[in-house]
Design an enzyme around this catalytic site. Structure first.
Site, short mmCIF file in Angstrom:
data_model
loop_
_atom_site.label_atom_id
_atom_site.label_comp_id
_atom_site.label_asym_id
_atom_site.label_seq_id
_atom_site.Cartn_x
_atom_site.Cartn_y
_atom_site.Cartn_z
N THR A 194 11.45 -7.78 -11.95
CA THR A 194 10.72 -9.06 -12.01
C THR A 194 9.63 -9.06 -10.94
OG1 THR A 194 12.70 -10.13 -12.81
CG2 THR A 194 10.99 -11.57 -11.91
N GLY B 171 0.82 -1.21 0.00
CA GLY B 171 0.00 0.00 0.00
C GLY B 171 0.85 1.26 0.00
N THR B 172 1.96 1.21 0.72
CA THR B 172 2.83 2.39 0.82
C THR B 172 3.33 2.79 -0.57
OG1 THR B 172 3.50 1.79 3.06
CG2 THR B 172 4.99 3.24 1.83
N CYS C 83 2.16 1.00 12.14
CA CYS C 83 3.47 1.56 11.84
C CYS C 83 3.96 2.41 12.99
CB CYS C 83 3.40 2.39 10.56
SG CYS C 83 2.59 1.50 9.25
N ALA D 231 -2.17 -6.22 -0.05
CA ALA D 231 -2.57 -7.63 0.08
C ALA D 231 -2.73 -8.07 1.52
CB ALA D 231 -1.54 -8.52 -0.63
N HIS D 232 -1.81 -7.61 2.39
CA HIS D 232 -1.81 -8.20 3.74
C HIS D 232 -2.95 -7.73 4.62
CE1 HIS D 232 0.17 -5.01 6.40
NE2 HIS D 232 0.44 -4.52 5.21
N ASN E 39 -7.74 3.72 9.11
CA ASN E 39 -7.15 2.55 9.76
C ASN E 39 -7.37 2.52 11.27
OD1 ASN E 39 -5.36 4.78 8.84
ND2 ASN E 39 -3.97 3.97 10.38
N GLN F 265 -7.55 -0.06 3.77
CA GLN F 265 -8.33 -0.64 4.87
C GLN F 265 -9.75 -1.00 4.45
OE1 GLN F 265 -7.30 -1.69 7.69
NE2 GLN F 265 -5.31 -0.69 7.88
N1 PLP Z 1 -2.72 2.91 4.02
C1 PLP Z 1 -3.39 2.56 5.14
C2 PLP Z 1 -4.71 3.19 5.43
C3 PLP Z 1 -2.84 1.62 6.02
O1 PLP Z 1 -3.51 1.28 7.12
C4 PLP Z 1 -1.58 1.05 5.71
C5 PLP Z 1 -0.94 0.08 6.62
O2 PLP Z 1 -1.14 0.09 7.82
C6 PLP Z 1 -0.94 1.44 4.52
C7 PLP Z 1 -1.54 2.37 3.71
C8 PLP Z 1 0.38 0.86 4.12
O3 PLP Z 1 0.21 -0.40 3.52
P1 PLP Z 1 1.45 -1.42 3.42
O4 PLP Z 1 1.69 -1.92 4.80
O5 PLP Z 1 0.99 -2.49 2.49
O6 PLP Z 1 2.59 -0.64 2.88
#
Ligand code: PLP
Length: 381
Positions: A235, A70-71, A321, A198-199, A149, A177
């Site tokens: 890749t 996501g980041t 985080c 994905a996670h 989140n 989320q």
């Molecule tokens: N965006 C939101 C709202 C999140 O809650 C998170 C992770 O906690 C992220 C982005 C980041 O996703 P990733 O951990 O896959 O980088």
């Protein structure tokens, strides 16, 4: 896993279907870019997963770019906007750190788009801000998450998009989320670009995606090969992508289970409220069914989390985080709840959560609360 895991917004347990898909992909030898049979088999895994991820959010598969999470998906959108000439970014006050910090690091000016006490973005502020937009700032770009989140608050992204479109703006939506916990319509929600991870849906960590519409101009972020429609060389993470696709497919059929959590959550809150004057953050707005942000003034968040952990219940103090280093929640501060920002916990169910898990959480929280109260010095009469 022993204990009760109620921290799905940090990461969800890997779904069995995703685990199987990862293992199967690890047994393949081909590089998805190779033209021989083994390469074509690997390519088929990537494209099947792309179809499944696209179907989860009702967008064409050709608009899905796989990323490392996501980041990176958020960064691809924000940095693309800056690269294509946006010099001022409007960033929702309760966005995830990866959005806010990427915007701040991008070299563009950043304005924080305020939210009200329920955590909802102020649409009047957006309309007013755009009405005096300086053309020298380039095309307006705004980031507004679909669901938060920490609180689960769902944002009015479609209305925000309408306002932005009148000014040729670009709306980026972080749906990390929201996906899997509510029905997400990738275009209907107004997003010109939309991030997934994905996670958070029961796939493996380290895989995500960005989907983009015709009004988003995506840059080439990693240089080298032509993978991911030239936007992200390198890749592909074959096993991660395979697991992501399997998780996306599984959670399309699982939305009802997630929706049921709202009533289990409410029952847990009702039980707690009958003994303790807790506050539920974001209660005045629409929320994800799985998320509870519970605050108790005078009962520090880290103490709550540790007491629950001793009872085998896993929750967090806020964004994963930032856990580990306990700090007052910037999300709650942005909502004007500074008073409670250091004493709120996040409880989040997921695909494997049962009604009994929410019950056990409520019982354990009340026991911890009673113990905490009994240890507090009596106030002078
Ligand atoms: N965006 C939101 C709202 C999140 O809650 C998170 C992770 O906690 C992220 C982005 C980041 O996703 P990733 O951990 O896959 O980088």
């Amino acid at each position: 896993m022993s204990g009760v895991y109620l921290d799905n917004n940090a990461t969800a347990p890997v779904r069995p279907q995703a685990r199987e898909a990862v293992i199967a992909a690890l047994s393949l030898v081909g590089n998805p870019s190779s033209v021989h049979g083994a390469g074509r088999a690997a390519r088929a895994v990537v494209e099947t997963a792309r179809e499944a991820v696209a179907a989860l959010i009702s967008v064409p598969a050709s608009t899905v770019i796989f990323t490392s999470g996501g980041t990176e998906a958020n960064a691809l959108a924000i940095e693309s906007a800056v690269a294509s000439g946006s010099r001022r970014l409007l960033i929702g006050a309760t966005e995830h750190d990866c959005v806010t910090q990427t915007a701040l690091a991008s070299g563009a000016a950043v304005e924080i788009w305020p939210v009200n006490a329920h955590g909802m973005a102020d649409l009047d502020w957006l309309a007013e801000r755009l009405s005096v937009w300086d053309a020298a700032d380039g095309r307006p770009f705004a980031a507004l998450m679909l669901a938060n989140n920490e609180t689960g608050v769902i944002q009015p992204t479609a209305q925000a998009a309408e306002i932005l479109r009148a000014h040729n703006g670009w709306l980026h939506v972080d749906a990390v989320q929201a996906a899997g916990k509510m029905v997400v319509d990738g275009r209907g929600c107004g997003a010109d670009s939309l991030a997934l991870s994905a996670h958070k849906i029961g796939g493996p960590q380290g895989t995500g995606a960005l989907t983009f519409g015709p009004r988003a101009t995506l840059m080439r972020r990693l240089h080298g090969g032509g993978q991911e429609r030239g936007r992200r060389a390198g890749t592909e993470n074959l096993s991660g992508i395979a697991g992501f696709g399997a998780a996306a497919e599984a959670c399309r059929h699982d939305i009802d289970h997630l929706a049921a959590q709202a009533s289990w959550r409410e029952a847990a809150v009702a039980k707690i409220l009958s003994h303790a004057p807790v506050e539920v953050m974001g209660e005045g707005g629409l929320r994800l069914p799985n998320t509870l942000c519970l605050a108790m003034e005078g009962f520090a968040a880290d103490l709550q989390v540790m007491s629950l952990d001793l009872a085998g219940i896993m929750v967090s103090t806020g964004s994963a985080c930032s856990s580990g280093k306990v700090r007052p929640s910037p999300v709650l501060s942005a909502m004007g709840h500074e008073r409670l920002a250091g004493c709120a916990i996040r409880v989040s169910g997921g695909w494997a959560t049962t009604e009994d898990d929410w019950n056990r959480f409520a019982d354990a929280w009340l026991e911890a609360f009673v113990r905490h109260q009994s240890r507090r010095p009596a106030t002078a009469a």
